[in-house]
Design an enzyme around this catalytic site. Structure first.
Site, PDB file in Angstrom:
ATOM      1  N   GLU A  13      -9.760   5.710   2.992  1.00 38.89           N
ATOM      2  CA  GLU A  13     -10.614   4.642   3.515  1.00 38.89           C
ATOM      3  C   GLU A  13      -9.719   3.438   3.749  1.00 38.89           C
ATOM      4  O   GLU A  13      -8.670   3.315   3.118  1.00 38.89           O
ATOM      5  CB  GLU A  13     -11.729   4.306   2.517  1.00 38.89           C
ATOM      6  CG  GLU A  13     -11.363   3.301   1.419  1.00 38.89           C
ATOM      7  CD  GLU A  13     -10.278   3.767   0.450  1.00 38.89           C
ATOM      8  OE1 GLU A  13      -9.500   2.896  -0.026  1.00 38.89           O
ATOM      9  OE2 GLU A  13     -10.194   4.984   0.171  1.00 38.89           O
TER      10      GLU A  13
ATOM     11  N   SER B 210       1.687  -9.827  -0.832  1.00 38.21           N
ATOM     12  CA  SER B 210       1.363  -8.394  -0.782  1.00 38.21           C
ATOM     13  C   SER B 210       1.520  -7.745   0.583  1.00 38.21           C
ATOM     14  O   SER B 210       1.601  -6.530   0.686  1.00 38.21           O
ATOM     15  CB  SER B 210      -0.065  -8.170  -1.288  1.00 38.21           C
ATOM     16  OG  SER B 210      -0.977  -8.961  -0.542  1.00 38.21           O
TER      17      SER B 210
ATOM     18  N   LYS C 140       0.810  -1.234   0.000  1.00 39.61           N
ATOM     19  CA  LYS C 140       0.000   0.000   0.000  1.00 39.61           C
ATOM     20  C   LYS C 140       0.839   1.278   0.000  1.00 39.61           C
ATOM     21  O   LYS C 140       0.441   2.296  -0.566  1.00 39.61           O
ATOM     22  CB  LYS C 140      -0.938   0.001   1.207  1.00 39.61           C
ATOM     23  CG  LYS C 140      -2.012  -1.070   1.184  1.00 39.61           C
ATOM     24  CD  LYS C 140      -3.028  -0.833   0.078  1.00 39.61           C
ATOM     25  CE  LYS C 140      -4.194  -1.792   0.152  1.00 39.61           C
ATOM     26  NZ  LYS C 140      -5.142  -1.589  -0.966  1.00 39.61           N
TER      27      LYS C 140
END
Length: 399
Positions: free
Chosen positions: A114, A381, A92
């Site tokens: 969010e 990830s 991210k």
């Protein structure tokens, strides 16, 4: 498949994507689109982005050969792209750095985001602290319970975490609230969307920032094994980690691209989050894509053991890749994801995020059916620190 130049000028990937938002946001999106078109080829912007990725995020992330697990499975070789080793523990941060640099250039001192699993919220709070910006993160109250550690991390970083009590109290509802905030505070606020969904230019912009993952793999794999992998596997919720590794490989037609959705308790039960596998096209959160909806077009409640996959839609570029047949999409249940999570911990000494465990589970499923010389590259990830409470609860242990 020739390397396509999508989205088009209006943000469409075939029939998907586009801009479906309140009139009050059109000007903000127009400004963002124009500025992004300018900065994505600006040498100073690119240099600063690359510098942050190297010295702050810790890129390039390595590729790891899971030799023991490969040997136990007795088939194809498993390799992991280690996004879990990035600063903040997931992919991210790649996108948040890029969008924060844009916010800085646009003179927006306030960031909103969010989050579901909390990793995007942590990354947004991290870059806000890094660049001296105010940060507000919207998070479903159900996810706040599941991800208490990440909530605390966001607060430590100086962000305000706003619990969302509407709907299913998960990612979809957090996104709704963030959109409402943006409409109200558009003059001083930059909305960092965490996935390859939302109105144009977000699906393109997030994909571009995350494509550093696949670009690194393009030179790392030949260095490691003398060639590219046979299959690339990544989990898909909104789909940013998958798009990040898929995009640079789209022109390599001989490489299979496999996205793994959350089958939850099983597709037949209705308690799942497999938008591509069990959904149909519709409009949500500013774009047209595959959605889980009933016959009246009402969005269905979703379920996944992993908060980051618990979303009723998917990025529009994934929808287009599915229709084209360039990428294939499968689903993995909670049970199989938890099994792969445990095996990765015990066999390789790596605690993966529950989201990533879905991709690992599919890799573990197909590896034994393939010859030893075949290579599966899994995008790991994120790491699983954030999932300790969930895993403990599901396995009947007390922390």
């Amino acid at each position: 498949m020739q390397m396509y130049d999508l989205p088009d000028a209006r943000g469409h990937f075939g029939p998907y994507g586009g801009v479906f938002v309140a009139e009050t946001l059109i000007r903000a999106l127009d400004e963002l689109r124009e500025q992004y078109a300018r900065f994505r080829s600006d040498p100073d912007f690119i240099a600063e982005f690359d510098d942050e990725l190297e010295h702050y995020v810790g890129r390039p992330s390595p590729i790891y050969h899971a030799r023991r697990w490969s040997g136990i499975l007795g088939g194809a070789q498993l390799y992991f792209k280690r996004e879990d080793l990035n600063h903040t523990g997931a992919h991210k941060i790649n996108n948040c750095i890029g969008q924060a640099l844009l916010a800085k250039r646009l003179g927006k001192p306030r960031i909103i985001a969010e989050t579901g699993a909390g990793q995007h919220g942590v990354a947004a709070a991290t870059v806000a602290a890094r660049f001296g910006m105010q940060c507000v993160v919207y998070m479903g109250s159900e996810d706040i319970k599941r991800q208490a550690q990440n909530v605390f991390r966001m607060k430590l970083l100086g962000a305000e975490v706003v619990p969302v009590e509407s709907g299913s109290r998960t990612l979809k509802d957090a996104l709704n609230e963030a959109m409402r905030d943006w409409v109200t505070n558009v003059e001083n606020t930059f909305y960092i969307i965490g996935t390859v969904a939302g109105p144009h230019p977000y699906p393109m912009m997030v994909r571009d920032f995350q494509s550093v993952i696949g670009k690194e793999c393009l030179w790392q794999m030949p260095k490691m094994i003398g060639r590219q992998p046979d299959v690339i596997i990544a989990c898909v919720g909104g789909g940013s980690n998958a798009m990040g590794i898929f995009y640079p490989y789209l022109a390599h037609e001989d490489i299979r691209l496999v996205g793994v959705e959350a089958a939850g308790e099983g597709i037949a039960t209705g308690r799942h989050s497999a938008s591509l596998g069990a959904g149909r096209p519709g409009v949500l959160h500013g774009n047209r894509t595959y959605l889980l909806q009933n016959e009246d077009g009402q969005i269905l409640e979703t379920h996944s053991v992993s908060a980051g996959l618990d979303y009723p839609g998917v990025g529009p570029e994934h929808a287009w890749l599915k229709d084209l047949g360039r990428a294939e999409y499968v689903s993995i249940t909670d049970e199989l994801a938890l099994k792969a999570f445990g095996e990765c911990c015990r066999i390789e000494g790596i605690i993966p995020a529950l989201e990533s465990a879905h991709a690992l589970a599919y890799a573990a499923q197909i590896a034994p059916t393939l010859p030893r010389e075949k290579v599966l590259l899994v995008n790991l990830s994120g790491r699983g620190d954030k999932d300790m409470n969930t895993v403990a609860e599901r396995t009947g242990m007390k922390l």
